[in-house]
Design a protein around this motif. Structure first.
Motif, PDB file in Angstrom:
ATOM      1  N   SER A   7       0.636  -0.579   0.118  1.00 37.80           N
ATOM      2  CA  SER A   7       0.136   0.198   0.201  1.00 37.80           C
ATOM      3  C   SER A   7       1.373   1.072  -0.126  1.00 37.80           C
ATOM      4  O   SER A   7       1.887   1.054  -0.204  1.00 37.80           O
ATOM      5  N   SER A   8       0.765   2.327   0.059  1.00 39.14           N
ATOM      6  CA  SER A   8       1.030   3.478   0.578  1.00 39.14           C
ATOM      7  C   SER A   8       1.177   4.056   1.896  1.00 39.14           C
ATOM      8  O   SER A   8       0.649   3.128   2.643  1.00 39.14           O
ATOM      9  N   PHE A   9       2.427   5.607   1.501  1.00 37.54           N
ATOM     10  CA  PHE A   9       2.746   4.988   3.055  1.00 37.54           C
ATOM     11  C   PHE A   9       1.296   5.885   3.923  1.00 37.54           C
ATOM     12  O   PHE A   9       0.995   5.189   5.744  1.00 37.54           O
ATOM     13  N   LYS A  10       0.158   6.814   3.224  1.00 42.81           N
ATOM     14  CA  LYS A  10      -0.699   6.909   4.471  1.00 42.81           C
ATOM     15  C   LYS A  10      -1.832   6.403   4.752  1.00 42.81           C
ATOM     16  O   LYS A  10      -2.803   5.976   5.184  1.00 42.81           O
ATOM     17  N   ASN A  11      -1.136   4.359   4.006  1.00 43.82           N
ATOM     18  CA  ASN A  11      -1.949   3.641   4.590  1.00 43.82           C
ATOM     19  C   ASN A  11      -1.708   2.455   5.306  1.00 43.82           C
ATOM     20  O   ASN A  11      -1.866   1.633   6.276  1.00 43.82           O
ATOM     21  N   ILE A  12      -0.230   3.109   6.335  1.00 43.44           N
ATOM     22  CA  ILE A  12       0.612   2.921   7.118  1.00 43.44           C
ATOM     23  C   ILE A  12      -0.409   2.375   8.080  1.00 43.44           C
ATOM     24  O   ILE A  12       0.293   0.625   8.617  1.00 43.44           O
ATOM     25  N   ASP A  32       8.240  -6.300   6.421  1.00 48.67           N
ATOM     26  CA  ASP A  32       7.431  -5.126   6.876  1.00 48.67           C
ATOM     27  C   ASP A  32       7.881  -3.798   7.267  1.00 48.67           C
ATOM     28  O   ASP A  32       8.826  -3.551   7.798  1.00 48.67           O
ATOM     29  N   TRP A  33       7.706  -3.180   5.446  1.00 46.35           N
ATOM     30  CA  TRP A  33       8.033  -2.088   5.256  1.00 46.35           C
ATOM     31  C   TRP A  33       7.141  -0.883   6.040  1.00 46.35           C
ATOM     32  O   TRP A  33       7.864  -0.228   5.638  1.00 46.35           O
ATOM     33  N   THR A  34       6.785  -1.135   7.026  1.00 46.05           N
ATOM     34  CA  THR A  34       6.070  -0.526   7.583  1.00 46.05           C
ATOM     35  C   THR A  34       6.699   0.095   8.389  1.00 46.05           C
ATOM     36  O   THR A  34       6.686   1.306   8.984  1.00 46.05           O
ATOM     37  N   PHE A  61       1.425 -15.148  -1.011  1.00 42.66           N
ATOM     38  CA  PHE A  61       0.024 -14.275  -1.832  1.00 42.66           C
ATOM     39  C   PHE A  61       0.677 -12.458  -1.488  1.00 42.66           C
ATOM     40  O   PHE A  61       0.740 -12.268  -0.758  1.00 42.66           O
ATOM     41  N   ILE A  62      -0.260 -11.647  -1.829  1.00 33.99           N
ATOM     42  CA  ILE A  62      -0.293 -10.710  -1.485  1.00 33.99           C
ATOM     43  C   ILE A  62      -1.645  -9.328  -1.687  1.00 33.99           C
ATOM     44  O   ILE A  62      -2.794 -10.271  -1.986  1.00 33.99           O
ATOM     45  N   ILE A  63      -1.282  -8.918  -0.609  1.00 32.87           N
ATOM     46  CA  ILE A  63      -2.923  -7.932  -0.240  1.00 32.87           C
ATOM     47  C   ILE A  63      -2.518  -6.855  -0.835  1.00 32.87           C
ATOM     48  O   ILE A  63      -1.218  -5.809  -0.366  1.00 32.87           O
ATOM     49  N   VAL A  64      -3.109  -6.198  -1.661  1.00 30.78           N
ATOM     50  CA  VAL A  64      -3.091  -4.762  -2.010  1.00 30.78           C
ATOM     51  C   VAL A  64      -4.145  -3.475  -1.567  1.00 30.78           C
ATOM     52  O   VAL A  64      -4.982  -4.149  -2.361  1.00 30.78           O
ATOM     53  N   LEU A  65      -3.708  -3.002  -0.788  1.00 31.55           N
ATOM     54  CA  LEU A  65      -4.666  -1.847   0.059  1.00 31.55           C
ATOM     55  C   LEU A  65      -4.910  -0.892  -0.498  1.00 31.55           C
ATOM     56  O   LEU A  65      -3.456   0.199  -0.832  1.00 31.55           O
ATOM     57  N   LEU A  66      -5.793  -0.123  -1.406  1.00 28.81           N
ATOM     58  CA  LEU A  66      -5.827   0.859  -2.594  1.00 28.81           C
ATOM     59  C   LEU A  66      -6.631   1.704  -1.146  1.00 28.81           C
ATOM     60  O   LEU A  66      -7.019   1.936   0.079  1.00 28.81           O
ATOM     61  N   PRO A  67      -6.407   3.190  -1.014  1.00 29.76           N
ATOM     62  CA  PRO A  67      -5.453   3.248  -2.833  1.00 29.76           C
ATOM     63  C   PRO A  67      -3.832   2.802  -2.528  1.00 29.76           C
ATOM     64  O   PRO A  67      -3.154   3.033  -0.868  1.00 29.76           O
ATOM     65  N   ALA A  68      -3.240   3.208  -3.059  1.00 29.94           N
ATOM     66  CA  ALA A  68      -1.918   2.398  -3.677  1.00 29.94           C
ATOM     67  C   ALA A  68      -1.178   2.845  -4.458  1.00 29.94           C
ATOM     68  O   ALA A  68      -1.676   3.416  -5.321  1.00 29.94           O
ATOM     69  N   GLY A  69       0.052   3.655  -4.147  1.00 28.70           N
ATOM     70  CA  GLY A  69       1.353   4.143  -4.961  1.00 28.70           C
ATOM     71  C   GLY A  69       1.307   3.170  -6.218  1.00 28.70           C
ATOM     72  O   GLY A  69       1.342   2.364  -6.241  1.00 28.70           O
ATOM     73  N   LYS A  70       2.738   4.102  -7.110  1.00 29.70           N
ATOM     74  CA  LYS A  70       3.162   3.120  -8.113  1.00 29.70           C
ATOM     75  C   LYS A  70       4.134   1.722  -8.027  1.00 29.70           C
ATOM     76  O   LYS A  70       4.074   0.645  -8.024  1.00 29.70           O
ATOM     77  N   GLY A  71       4.588   2.014  -6.440  1.00 27.47           N
ATOM     78  CA  GLY A  71       5.334   0.443  -5.927  1.00 27.47           C
ATOM     79  C   GLY A  71       4.500  -0.772  -5.531  1.00 27.47           C
ATOM     80  O   GLY A  71       4.374  -1.393  -6.653  1.00 27.47           O
ATOM     81  N   SER A  72       3.224  -0.079  -5.050  1.00 26.79           N
ATOM     82  CA  SER A  72       2.302  -1.304  -4.910  1.00 26.79           C
ATOM     83  C   SER A  72       2.079  -1.517  -5.838  1.00 26.79           C
ATOM     84  O   SER A  72       1.472  -3.039  -5.997  1.00 26.79           O
ATOM     85  N   HIS A  73       2.146  -0.581  -7.317  1.00 25.64           N
ATOM     86  CA  HIS A  73       1.388  -1.256  -7.981  1.00 25.64           C
ATOM     87  C   HIS A  73       2.132  -2.437  -9.118  1.00 25.64           C
ATOM     88  O   HIS A  73       2.369  -3.530  -9.838  1.00 25.64           O
ATOM     89  N   ILE A  74       3.900  -1.988  -8.704  1.00 23.64           N
ATOM     90  CA  ILE A  74       4.991  -3.093  -9.426  1.00 23.64           C
ATOM     91  C   ILE A  74       4.698  -4.138  -8.808  1.00 23.64           C
ATOM     92  O   ILE A  74       4.827  -5.249  -9.161  1.00 23.64           O
TER      93      ILE A  74
END
Length: 132
Positions: A7-12, A32-34, A61-74
């Motif tokens: 996800s993005s830092f704003k969803n930490i 744990d990138w947080t 598996f991965i979990i993608v939490l939206l809104p997510a940034g470009k790194g999450s989409h990669i």
């Protein structure tokens, strides 16, 4: 089973909550990138990028939490390229908005989860058949 949460830092805080709940149920977090600060140099970006890439490849598996940034989409792209499962979380129906959605959100490997974070955790638990 091993997982990675993107996800993005704003969803930490949401990332930490989801990861903590899955760990309590016996899942293993690959990275744990947080715990990282925002990178401030190219060298830091290289190190973090490699750690995140390795963690995504290691995950079942991965979990993608939206809104997510470009790194999450990669990261999502890496997982899709390996034909692994992606749980795509949105608190609302934005993932189904034709004008803003991504074609990749609608692939068979992607399980869209709309609702609360608890709903997401229950779906992940049910879909991966992980039991205490």
């Amino acid at each position: 089973m091993k997982f990675y949460t993107a996800s993005s830092f704003k969803n930490i805080e949401n990332v930490r909550f989801v990861s903590k709940e899955l760990i309590k149920r016996g899942y293993i977090l690959t990275y744990d990138w947080t715990k990282n600060e925002r990178a401030s140099t190219i060298d830091e970006l290289k190190v973090i990028g490699q750690e995140e890439k390795d963690a995504v490849i290691e995950a079942d598996f991965i979990i993608v939490l939206l809104p997510a940034g470009k790194g999450s989409h990669i990261e999502m792209g890496i997982v899709l390229g390996q034909s692994k499962k992606v749980f795509l979380y949105s608190p609302n129906e934005e993932v189904n908005n034709y004008t803003t959605t991504s074609t990749f959100y609608h692939l068979s490997e992607v399980k869209k989860c709309i609702g609360t974070l608890d709903d997401l955790i229950n779906i992940v638990f049910k879909e991966t058949k992980k039991h205490d």
